[in-house]
Design a protein around this motif. Structure first.
Motif, PDB file in Angstrom:
ATOM      1  N   VAL A  39       8.097   0.809 -13.051  1.00 27.57           N
ATOM      2  CA  VAL A  39       8.663   0.228 -11.836  1.00 27.57           C
ATOM      3  C   VAL A  39       7.700  -0.830 -11.301  1.00 27.57           C
ATOM      4  N   LEU A  40       8.248  -1.976 -10.912  1.00 32.24           N
ATOM      5  CA  LEU A  40       7.455  -3.075 -10.348  1.00 32.24           C
ATOM      6  C   LEU A  40       7.750  -3.240  -8.854  1.00 32.24           C
ATOM      7  N   PRO A  41       6.896  -3.966  -8.124  1.00 32.28           N
ATOM      8  CA  PRO A  41       7.105  -4.144  -6.678  1.00 32.28           C
ATOM      9  C   PRO A  41       8.201  -5.161  -6.352  1.00 32.28           C
ATOM     10  N   GLU A  42       8.430  -5.319  -5.067  1.00 26.31           N
ATOM     11  CA  GLU A  42       9.388  -6.293  -4.531  1.00 26.31           C
ATOM     12  C   GLU A  42       8.822  -7.710  -4.641  1.00 26.31           C
ATOM     13  N   LEU A  43       9.693  -8.673  -4.943  1.00 27.00           N
ATOM     14  CA  LEU A  43       9.341 -10.099  -4.990  1.00 27.00           C
ATOM     15  C   LEU A  43       8.023 -10.342  -5.724  1.00 27.00           C
ATOM     16  N   ASN A  76       9.339  -1.150 -25.660  1.00 32.48           N
ATOM     17  CA  ASN A  76      10.170   0.051 -25.777  1.00 32.48           C
ATOM     18  C   ASN A  76      10.094   0.908 -24.512  1.00 32.48           C
ATOM     19  N   VAL A  77      10.355   0.274 -23.377  1.00 34.67           N
ATOM     20  CA  VAL A  77      10.254   0.968 -22.099  1.00 34.67           C
ATOM     21  C   VAL A  77      11.405   0.530 -21.199  1.00 34.67           C
ATOM     22  N   HIS A  78      11.917   1.468 -20.400  1.00 35.23           N
ATOM     23  CA  HIS A  78      12.882   1.106 -19.369  1.00 35.23           C
ATOM     24  C   HIS A  78      12.121   0.403 -18.244  1.00 35.23           C
ATOM     25  N   LEU A  79      12.640  -0.715 -17.781  1.00 34.69           N
ATOM     26  CA  LEU A  79      11.972  -1.483 -16.727  1.00 34.69           C
ATOM     27  C   LEU A  79      12.864  -1.593 -15.483  1.00 34.69           C
ATOM     28  N   VAL A  80      12.426  -0.961 -14.411  1.00 37.35           N
ATOM     29  CA  VAL A  80      13.005  -1.214 -13.090  1.00 37.35           C
ATOM     30  C   VAL A  80      12.147  -2.340 -12.524  1.00 37.35           C
ATOM     31  N   ALA A  81      12.623  -3.567 -12.756  1.00 35.77           N
ATOM     32  CA  ALA A  81      11.742  -4.736 -12.631  1.00 35.77           C
ATOM     33  C   ALA A  81      11.621  -5.242 -11.210  1.00 35.77           C
ATOM     34  N   GLY A  82      11.333  -4.317 -10.300  1.00 30.78           N
ATOM     35  CA  GLY A  82      11.106  -4.702  -8.920  1.00 30.78           C
ATOM     36  C   GLY A  82      12.213  -5.603  -8.414  1.00 30.78           C
ATOM     37  N   SER A  83      11.836  -6.670  -7.739  1.00 28.97           N
ATOM     38  CA  SER A  83      12.831  -7.664  -7.356  1.00 28.97           C
ATOM     39  C   SER A  83      12.213  -9.047  -7.446  1.00 28.97           C
ATOM     40  N   VAL A  84      13.091 -10.032  -7.624  1.00 28.01           N
ATOM     41  CA  VAL A  84      12.668 -11.430  -7.708  1.00 28.01           C
ATOM     42  C   VAL A  84      13.608 -12.268  -6.851  1.00 28.01           C
ATOM     43  N   ALA A  85      13.116 -13.415  -6.419  1.00 25.70           N
ATOM     44  CA  ALA A  85      13.962 -14.352  -5.677  1.00 25.70           C
ATOM     45  C   ALA A  85      14.828 -15.123  -6.668  1.00 25.70           C
ATOM     46  N   VAL A  86      16.140 -15.034  -6.486  1.00 20.25           N
ATOM     47  CA  VAL A  86      17.100 -15.672  -7.392  1.00 20.25           C
ATOM     48  C   VAL A  86      17.978 -16.628  -6.585  1.00 20.25           C
ATOM     49  N   LYS A  87      18.072 -17.870  -7.052  1.00 18.38           N
ATOM     50  CA  LYS A  87      18.911 -18.855  -6.375  1.00 18.38           C
ATOM     51  C   LYS A  87      20.260 -18.946  -7.071  1.00 18.38           C
ATOM     52  N   ALA A 169       8.928  -2.441  -3.156  1.00  9.18           N
ATOM     53  CA  ALA A 169       8.630  -2.863  -1.794  1.00  9.18           C
ATOM     54  C   ALA A 169       7.426  -3.797  -1.731  1.00  9.18           C
ATOM     55  N   GLU A 170       7.384  -4.547  -0.612  1.00 10.73           N
ATOM     56  CA  GLU A 170       6.162  -5.195  -0.125  1.00 10.73           C
ATOM     57  C   GLU A 170       5.982  -4.672   1.302  1.00 10.73           C
ATOM     58  N   TRP A 171       5.483  -3.444   1.373  1.00 10.84           N
ATOM     59  CA  TRP A 171       5.407  -2.733   2.654  1.00 10.84           C
ATOM     60  C   TRP A 171       4.034  -2.973   3.287  1.00 10.84           C
ATOM     61  N   PRO A 172       3.991  -3.415   4.551  1.00  7.05           N
ATOM     62  CA  PRO A 172       2.710  -3.777   5.171  1.00  7.05           C
ATOM     63  C   PRO A 172       1.878  -2.562   5.590  1.00  7.05           C
ATOM     64  N   LEU A 173       0.582  -2.761   5.597  1.00  7.68           N
ATOM     65  CA  LEU A 173      -0.370  -1.693   5.904  1.00  7.68           C
ATOM     66  C   LEU A 173      -0.172  -1.064   7.289  1.00  7.68           C
ATOM     67  N   PRO A 174       0.133  -1.829   8.343  1.00 14.70           N
ATOM     68  CA  PRO A 174       0.260  -1.193   9.662  1.00 14.70           C
ATOM     69  C   PRO A 174       1.340  -0.116   9.732  1.00 14.70           C
ATOM     70  N   ARG A 175       2.320  -0.157   8.822  1.00 12.71           N
ATOM     71  CA  ARG A 175       3.395   0.837   8.848  1.00 12.71           C
ATOM     72  C   ARG A 175       3.328   1.773   7.632  1.00 12.71           C
ATOM     73  N   LEU A 176       2.103   2.017   7.144  1.00  6.26           N
ATOM     74  CA  LEU A 176       1.927   2.919   6.009  1.00  6.26           C
ATOM     75  C   LEU A 176       2.467   4.311   6.310  1.00  6.26           C
ATOM     76  N   ASP A 177       2.251   4.824   7.514  1.00  4.73           N
ATOM     77  CA  ASP A 177       2.748   6.162   7.846  1.00  4.73           C
ATOM     78  C   ASP A 177       4.271   6.228   7.756  1.00  4.73           C
ATOM     79  N   HIS A 178       4.938   5.160   8.166  1.00 12.32           N
ATOM     80  CA  HIS A 178       6.398   5.120   8.059  1.00 12.32           C
ATOM     81  C   HIS A 178       6.824   5.165   6.586  1.00 12.32           C
ATOM     82  N   TRP A 179       6.152   4.379   5.757  1.00 13.51           N
ATOM     83  CA  TRP A 179       6.446   4.335   4.323  1.00 13.51           C
ATOM     84  C   TRP A 179       6.428   5.742   3.720  1.00 13.51           C
ATOM     85  N   ARG A 180       5.350   6.470   3.962  1.00 15.33           N
ATOM     86  CA  ARG A 180       5.199   7.799   3.376  1.00 15.33           C
ATOM     87  C   ARG A 180       6.233   8.764   3.944  1.00 15.33           C
TER      88      ARG A 180
END
Length: 259
Positions: A39-43, A76-87, A169-180
């Protein structure tokens, strides 16, 4: 069905797709020796460079899709390839692609919920389809960052049988508690596995939390990263989701006449 799932959290090079493709492939090559699903991150190709996404976005996803198909098959791996910006035409979408280990694209999901607090709605268009897909016959769902704050959206997928939620995700540090807290809650209330990949590092405006998580259907944390780059792997037995749903039959007890 047992899988080794690995979240690859890394510091995304801001506005530099070519550098990020190189880094992602290097990390995938190393991790594919033990992982069944990565699994990869967002954007992850551009970073959160919103003001330049119109120029940086992948036209119709062509570069990302070709890279993804080739990379999944090569390693030879399944890839949940995060997300990318697509136009697509005049619109830019935050798009998640999933490829199986034969190199076939099995899903494209465009982020449904845009985070207005960070101006996503000014630079991105919202998607209108769900994130449901299958890998090896296992029902899964792919979701992106802010989506996890909408439990009714998650339940839409698990009500259709999703046993594993993959979140980028690209989840910011100030809201780490929310993430978890949110991720643990989503696992418990939906009695499913959660594999959530966040990025590390920072950009000119944000510091990111890392702390990718893999959580079981009881809400127990199987693996958690810190704020450094690297793989966060765990073995999961997908059948445990159905076992937990049989123990506490939440889905049987839904009041569909009320909600």
């Amino acid at each position: 069905m047992k899988w080794t799932v690995s979240c690859l959290q890394f510091d995304i090079s801001y506005g530099n797709p070519s550098e990020n493709f190189k880094k992602a492939e290097s990390l995938i090559e190393q991790e594919s020796r033990r992982a069944d699903v990565i699994v990869l991150p967002e954007l992850w190709t551009t970073g959160y460079d919103l003001t330049r996404l119109d120029q940086l976005a992948d036209e119709n996803g062509e570069t990302s899709v070709q890279w993804l198909k080739k990379t999944a098959k090569r390693y030879n791996v399944h890839l949940v390839a995060g997300s990318v910006a697509v136009k697509e035409g005049e619109n830019v979408y935050n798009t998640m692609y999933i490829a199986d280990n034969s190199g076939q694209i099995v899903k494209q999901y465009q982020k449904a919920h845009l985070f207005q607090l960070m101006d996503e709605h000014l630079y991105l268009s919202a998607g209108n389809s769900d994130g449901s897909f299958e890998l090896d016959g296992v029902k899964c769902a792919g979701l992106i960052c802010y989506d996890i704050r909408f439990p009714e959206w998650i339940r839409k997928h698990t009500s259709k049988g999703a046993n594993v939620l993959f979140i980028s995700a690209e989840w910011p540090l100030p809201r780490l508690d929310h993430w978890r807290s949110l991720l643990i809650a989503r696992a418990i209330e939906n009695q499913c596995f959660v594999a959530a990949c966040n990025c590390t590092g920072s950009n000119p405006d944000n510091e990111f939390a890392g702390h990718s998580l893999i959580i079981d259907p009881w809400g127990r944390i199987l693996a958690e990263g810190d704020r450094t780059e690297g793989a966060v792997p765990a073995e999961i037995d997908v059948s445990e989701s159905e076992a937990v749903r049989g123990t506490i039959p939440v889905f049987q007890d839904l009041r569909r006449d009320l909600y």
